[in-house]
Scaffold this motif. Structure first.
Motif, short mmCIF file in Angstrom:
data_model
loop_
_atom_site.label_atom_id
_atom_site.label_comp_id
_atom_site.label_asym_id
_atom_site.label_seq_id
_atom_site.Cartn_x
_atom_site.Cartn_y
_atom_site.Cartn_z
N ALA A 1 7.20 23.80 -0.96
CA ALA A 1 5.79 24.36 -0.82
C ALA A 1 4.55 23.38 -0.85
O ALA A 1 3.88 23.28 0.14
N ARG A 2 4.77 22.84 -1.87
CA ARG A 2 3.66 21.86 -1.95
C ARG A 2 3.37 20.77 -1.03
O ARG A 2 2.30 20.35 -0.74
N CYS A 3 4.31 20.10 -0.57
CA CYS A 3 4.52 19.02 0.22
C CYS A 3 4.44 19.41 1.60
O CYS A 3 3.60 18.94 2.48
N ALA A 4 4.79 20.69 1.78
CA ALA A 4 4.68 21.28 3.03
C ALA A 4 2.99 21.69 3.35
O ALA A 4 2.59 21.40 4.39
N ALA A 5 2.60 22.19 2.34
CA ALA A 5 1.15 22.57 2.43
C ALA A 5 0.20 21.24 2.93
O ALA A 5 -0.59 21.04 3.66
N ALA A 6 0.71 20.02 1.98
CA ALA A 6 -0.09 18.83 2.15
C ALA A 6 0.17 18.16 3.44
O ALA A 6 -0.51 17.62 4.14
N PHE A 7 1.39 18.35 4.13
CA PHE A 7 1.52 17.93 5.60
C PHE A 7 0.64 18.65 6.58
O PHE A 7 -0.02 17.89 7.27
N ASP A 8 0.55 19.97 6.29
CA ASP A 8 -0.16 20.87 7.09
C ASP A 8 -1.65 20.57 6.82
O ASP A 8 -2.64 20.91 7.82
N HIS A 9 -2.07 20.47 5.63
CA HIS A 9 -3.47 20.40 5.23
C HIS A 9 -3.54 18.98 4.67
O HIS A 9 -3.69 18.92 3.36
N PRO A 10 -4.05 17.81 5.23
CA PRO A 10 -4.07 16.70 4.81
C PRO A 10 -5.15 16.64 3.38
O PRO A 10 -4.97 15.53 2.67
N GLU A 11 -6.17 17.54 3.59
CA GLU A 11 -7.06 17.38 2.33
C GLU A 11 -6.38 17.78 0.82
O GLU A 11 -6.77 17.39 -0.29
N GLN A 12 -4.89 18.41 1.00
CA GLN A 12 -4.29 18.62 -0.19
C GLN A 12 -3.46 17.55 -0.47
O GLN A 12 -2.55 17.66 -1.48
N ALA A 13 -3.28 16.61 0.18
CA ALA A 13 -2.73 15.35 -0.13
C ALA A 13 -3.05 14.37 -1.22
O ALA A 13 -4.34 14.63 -1.71
N GLY A 14 -2.35 13.57 -1.65
CA GLY A 14 -2.69 12.77 -2.85
C GLY A 14 -2.12 11.59 -2.94
O GLY A 14 -0.89 11.14 -2.33
N ARG A 15 -2.77 10.45 -3.48
CA ARG A 15 -2.19 9.04 -3.34
C ARG A 15 -1.56 8.63 -4.56
O ARG A 15 -1.73 9.25 -5.70
N ALA A 16 -0.87 7.36 -4.36
CA ALA A 16 -0.03 7.12 -5.82
C ALA A 16 -0.89 6.28 -6.69
O ALA A 16 -2.22 6.00 -6.37
N ALA A 17 -0.73 6.57 -7.89
CA ALA A 17 -1.54 6.25 -9.09
C ALA A 17 -1.75 4.67 -9.03
O ALA A 17 -1.18 3.99 -8.73
N CYS A 18 -3.21 4.48 -9.23
CA CYS A 18 -3.92 3.27 -8.98
C CYS A 18 -5.43 3.46 -9.83
O CYS A 18 -5.75 4.44 -9.53
N LEU A 19 -5.69 2.24 -10.21
CA LEU A 19 -7.03 2.19 -10.96
C LEU A 19 -7.87 1.01 -10.63
O LEU A 19 -7.12 -0.15 -10.20
N ALA A 20 -9.01 1.01 -10.20
CA ALA A 20 -9.77 -0.13 -10.12
C ALA A 20 -10.98 -0.36 -11.02
O ALA A 20 -11.57 0.72 -11.95
N LEU A 21 -11.05 -1.51 -11.53
CA LEU A 21 -12.10 -1.98 -12.16
C LEU A 21 -13.35 -2.62 -11.61
O LEU A 21 -13.11 -3.43 -10.72
N VAL A 22 -14.48 -1.94 -11.49
CA VAL A 22 -15.62 -2.26 -10.93
C VAL A 22 -16.63 -2.85 -11.88
O VAL A 22 -17.12 -2.10 -12.70
N ASP A 23 -17.18 -4.11 -11.81
CA ASP A 23 -18.22 -4.58 -12.32
C ASP A 23 -19.59 -4.70 -11.44
O ASP A 23 -19.89 -5.43 -10.63
N TRP A 24 -20.32 -3.51 -11.52
CA TRP A 24 -21.64 -3.38 -10.71
C TRP A 24 -22.63 -4.30 -11.34
O TRP A 24 -23.77 -4.15 -10.71
N ARG A 25 -22.42 -4.86 -12.42
CA ARG A 25 -23.59 -5.79 -12.91
C ARG A 25 -23.98 -6.96 -12.43
O ARG A 25 -25.18 -7.65 -12.31
N VAL A 26 -23.34 -7.23 -11.35
CA VAL A 26 -23.35 -8.50 -10.46
C VAL A 26 -23.37 -8.32 -9.00
O VAL A 26 -23.04 -7.07 -8.63
N GLU A 27 -24.04 -9.03 -7.96
CA GLU A 27 -24.00 -8.73 -6.63
C GLU A 27 -23.17 -9.89 -5.94
O GLU A 27 -23.78 -11.33 -6.00
N PRO A 28 -22.35 -9.54 -5.03
CA PRO A 28 -21.74 -8.50 -4.88
C PRO A 28 -20.94 -7.84 -6.21
O PRO A 28 -20.49 -8.78 -7.19
N ALA A 29 -20.51 -6.77 -6.49
CA ALA A 29 -19.80 -6.18 -7.26
C ALA A 29 -18.47 -7.04 -7.31
O ALA A 29 -18.12 -7.27 -6.22
#
Length: 292
Positions: free
Chosen positions: A29-57
């Motif tokens: 049911a969870r996957c079927a709903a995500a296929f029918d309603h893409p806003e319910q989908a989710g991506r694989a675990a990932c983390l970004a680190l961003v240093d905004w103190r410099v330009e470009p970040a």
């Protein structure tokens, strides 16, 4: 992103187990709903680190998931345009790999000539994992654009002033003898621990002390119960209730990540989700930002 100027951030780019949501070939049911309603989908675990103190970040990814195309697009404000190809995004300043399973390296081919055609992409991995990747002919087109950086457990890597990342060896299913890393990130004012995969907390003697020393800990929450496995043998991940129990002394630091598509804690209003929040832990959200 003006509000982030002068800061260092960790940004959650996905919270799901390797295959994401919806899961390939799944009609629950969870996957079927995500296929029918893409806003319910989710991506694989990932983390970004961003240093905004410099330009470009400056931008670093932890893992290159099968969802890397959308995840890089989520970082477009930080990455900005490629210096030589203004219609393309700039490359991240580096990618740190936890281990060799599909959800953690499956996006690497997107950096090859058929995709982003990266040149000089800094890829940080254990020597053993680098050897596994380099030893497979199927990775060869991508390898020409890679600059390898060797990670050694316990040895911090300085990313910028007052910003470092330290790989920590953790026990996890290891088909190639290449090992698995968690990462401890130390920012200018706060620290974050990232452990998306581990077999059992009890097999990592430093687990409690390492969580206690962090300001926030994003930890493996793949399965809530063995009932999710449909009679299959147990998979090597700690169950969520066991994790909550094991870290009861530091429960408020826990942020659960790497949830399988079967995990009922994904559902708003579920008893399992309520149990997590009642314990004092929380569940990561795609797009969530932690100030470091």
């Amino acid at each position: 992103m003006d509000e982030l100027a002068g800061r260092v951030s960790a940004i959650v780019l996905g919270i799901l187990q390797d295959a994401g949501l919806p899961h390939i070939g799944c009609r629950c049911a969870r996957c079927a709903a995500a296929f029918d309603h893409p806003e319910q989908a989710g991506r694989a675990a990932c983390l970004a680190l961003v240093d905004w103190r410099v330009e470009p970040a400056q931008v670093w990814l932890i893992d290159a998931t099968p969802d890397v195309t959308g995840q890089l697009n989520d970082l477009r404000a930080a990455l900005g345009p490629h210096p030589g190809r203004p219609a393309r995004l700039r490359l991240p300043d580096g990618i740190f790999l936890t281990h060799g399973h599909m959800g953690h390296v499956g996006g690497l081919p997107q950096f090859g000539p058929e995709g982003l055609a990266a040149a000089g992409l800094a890829l940080h991995a254990s020597a053993a994992l680098a050897d596994v990747i380099r030893g497979s002919a199927i990775w060869r087109p991508m390898l020409a654009g890679i600059v390898w950086h060797r990670l050694v457990a316990g040895e911090p890597v300085s990313l910028a002033p007052s910003l470092s990342i330290t790989p920590l060896a953790v026990p996890h299913r290891d088909e190639w003898g290449a090992g698995t890393f968690a990462f401890r990130i130390q920012g200018p004012s706060r620290s974050l621990l990232y452990v998306p995969d581990i077999d059992r907390w009890q097999e990592w003697p430093a687990a409690r002390a390492t969580v206690a020393a962090a300001d926030v800990a994003l930890v493996d929450a793949t399965f809530f119960s063995v009932a999710e496995l449909g009679g299959r043998p147990p998979v090597a991940h700690p169950l969520v209730p066991d994790t909550l129990d094991y870290f009861a002394a530091d429960i408020s630091k826990l942020v659960l990540i790497h949830l399988n598509h079967t995990n009922p804690a994904l559902d708003d209003g579920s008893a399992e989700r309520a149990l997590v929040y009642a314990s004092g832990a929380t569940i990561a959200r795609q797009g969530q930002v932690f100030s470091l």
